[in-house]
Design a protein around this motif. Structure first.
Motif, PDB file in Angstrom:
ATOM      1  N   ASN A   4       0.943  -0.962   0.121  1.00 46.04           N
ATOM      2  CA  ASN A   4      -0.024   0.129   0.028  1.00 46.04           C
ATOM      3  C   ASN A   4       0.958   0.938  -0.039  1.00 46.04           C
ATOM      4  O   ASN A   4       2.257   1.170   0.182  1.00 46.04           O
ATOM      5  N   ASN A   5       0.174   2.263  -0.046  1.00 43.07           N
ATOM      6  CA  ASN A   5       0.913   3.568  -0.251  1.00 43.07           C
ATOM      7  C   ASN A   5       1.977   3.816   1.018  1.00 43.07           C
ATOM      8  O   ASN A   5       3.014   4.308   0.916  1.00 43.07           O
ATOM      9  N   LYS A   6       1.617   3.181   2.036  1.00 40.26           N
ATOM     10  CA  LYS A   6       2.473   3.762   3.305  1.00 40.26           C
ATOM     11  C   LYS A   6       3.713   2.596   3.419  1.00 40.26           C
ATOM     12  O   LYS A   6       4.521   2.952   3.850  1.00 40.26           O
ATOM     13  N   ASN A   7       3.325   1.543   3.002  1.00 40.35           N
ATOM     14  CA  ASN A   7       4.288   0.329   3.473  1.00 40.35           C
ATOM     15  C   ASN A   7       5.239  -0.085   2.233  1.00 40.35           C
ATOM     16  O   ASN A   7       6.215  -0.808   2.222  1.00 40.35           O
ATOM     17  N   LYS A  19       8.717   3.309 -12.963  1.00 33.96           N
ATOM     18  CA  LYS A  19       9.228   4.287 -13.896  1.00 33.96           C
ATOM     19  C   LYS A  19       9.723   5.569 -13.075  1.00 33.96           C
ATOM     20  O   LYS A  19       9.207   5.724 -12.081  1.00 33.96           O
ATOM     21  N   VAL A  20      10.791   6.001 -13.769  1.00 36.50           N
ATOM     22  CA  VAL A  20      11.225   7.155 -13.385  1.00 36.50           C
ATOM     23  C   VAL A  20      10.292   8.332 -13.672  1.00 36.50           C
ATOM     24  O   VAL A  20      10.425   8.763 -14.734  1.00 36.50           O
ATOM     25  N   GLN A  21       9.765   8.928 -12.676  1.00 29.95           N
ATOM     26  CA  GLN A  21       8.830  10.146 -13.046  1.00 29.95           C
ATOM     27  C   GLN A  21       9.572  11.367 -13.269  1.00 29.95           C
ATOM     28  O   GLN A  21       9.412  12.078 -14.011  1.00 29.95           O
ATOM     29  N   SER A  58      18.307  10.870  -6.598  1.00 29.75           N
ATOM     30  CA  SER A  58      18.036  12.094  -7.379  1.00 29.75           C
ATOM     31  C   SER A  58      16.710  11.940  -8.234  1.00 29.75           C
ATOM     32  O   SER A  58      16.581  12.757  -9.120  1.00 29.75           O
ATOM     33  N   ALA A  59      15.944  10.783  -7.892  1.00 31.21           N
ATOM     34  CA  ALA A  59      14.822  10.532  -8.693  1.00 31.21           C
ATOM     35  C   ALA A  59      13.453  10.417  -7.697  1.00 31.21           C
ATOM     36  O   ALA A  59      13.510  10.024  -6.656  1.00 31.21           O
ATOM     37  N   THR A  60      12.389  10.341  -8.438  1.00 35.10           N
ATOM     38  CA  THR A  60      11.222  10.222  -7.907  1.00 35.10           C
ATOM     39  C   THR A  60      10.804   8.917  -8.674  1.00 35.10           C
ATOM     40  O   THR A  60      10.576   9.090 -10.227  1.00 35.10           O
ATOM     41  N   PHE A  61       9.891   7.851  -8.199  1.00 30.03           N
ATOM     42  CA  PHE A  61       9.770   6.837  -8.959  1.00 30.03           C
ATOM     43  C   PHE A  61       8.295   6.375  -8.741  1.00 30.03           C
ATOM     44  O   PHE A  61       7.517   6.886  -7.577  1.00 30.03           O
ATOM     45  N   LYS A  62       7.826   5.755  -9.872  1.00 26.22           N
ATOM     46  CA  LYS A  62       6.212   5.350  -9.890  1.00 26.22           C
ATOM     47  C   LYS A  62       6.569   3.734  -9.822  1.00 26.22           C
ATOM     48  O   LYS A  62       7.111   3.098 -10.695  1.00 26.22           O
ATOM     49  N   PHE A  63       5.936   3.065  -8.754  1.00 24.82           N
ATOM     50  CA  PHE A  63       6.008   1.625  -8.661  1.00 24.82           C
ATOM     51  C   PHE A  63       4.669   1.090  -8.867  1.00 24.82           C
ATOM     52  O   PHE A  63       3.583   1.951  -8.456  1.00 24.82           O
ATOM     53  N   TYR A  64       4.483   0.055  -9.748  1.00 26.16           N
ATOM     54  CA  TYR A  64       3.211  -0.330  -9.963  1.00 26.16           C
ATOM     55  C   TYR A  64       3.188  -1.825  -9.393  1.00 26.16           C
ATOM     56  O   TYR A  64       3.942  -2.535  -9.605  1.00 26.16           O
ATOM     57  N   VAL A  65       1.926  -2.070  -8.645  1.00 29.69           N
ATOM     58  CA  VAL A  65       1.498  -3.335  -8.039  1.00 29.69           C
ATOM     59  C   VAL A  65       0.149  -3.543  -8.406  1.00 29.69           C
ATOM     60  O   VAL A  65      -0.752  -3.045  -8.165  1.00 29.69           O
ATOM     61  N   THR A  71       3.878   6.503  -5.742  1.00 34.10           N
ATOM     62  CA  THR A  71       4.704   7.310  -5.876  1.00 34.10           C
ATOM     63  C   THR A  71       5.757   7.389  -4.810  1.00 34.10           C
ATOM     64  O   THR A  71       5.213   7.545  -3.803  1.00 34.10           O
ATOM     65  N   VAL A  72       7.179   7.242  -5.065  1.00 34.51           N
ATOM     66  CA  VAL A  72       7.918   7.244  -3.935  1.00 34.51           C
ATOM     67  C   VAL A  72       9.292   8.321  -4.342  1.00 34.51           C
ATOM     68  O   VAL A  72       9.855   7.818  -5.500  1.00 34.51           O
TER      69      VAL A  72
END
Length: 98
Positions: A4-7, A19-21, A58-65, A71-72
């Protein structure tokens, strides 16, 4: 474990689509692939254009589950994978449950 978004910052990232946002290195923005390896400072993605190494901090990532995405910020996961559980707790506590 259910992601989930928290864990997401505490869980295993290898095997997830990412994906590198945003990235300080603009050439790396938009890179998309499956996480195949992780070090303290980098994520290694298997992309359609080959293996790409992205610096976490140096990046912000979007992970897909499944059909969800999270977004992390790289600083939230900028730890060795086996140390993330204890060191990322401060980020875990700040993140909102989705």
């Amino acid at each position: 474990m259910q992601y989930n978004n928290k864990n997401i910052v505490l869980n295993e990232l290898i095997g997830l689509k990412a994906k590198v946002q945003r990235c300080a290195d603009k050439k790396q923005e938009g890179i998309e692939g499956v996480v195949i390896d992780e070090t303290k400072n980098t994520l290694v993605l298997d992309t359609s254009k080959g293996i790409k190494r992205v610096i976490k901090k140096s990046a912000t990532f979007k992970f897909y589950v499944g059909n969800k995405s999270f977004t992390v910020k790289g600083e939230e996961i900028n730890f060795r994978p086996h140390e993330r559980t204890e060191k990322a707790l401060k980020y875990y506590k700040r993140r909102k449950v989705d």
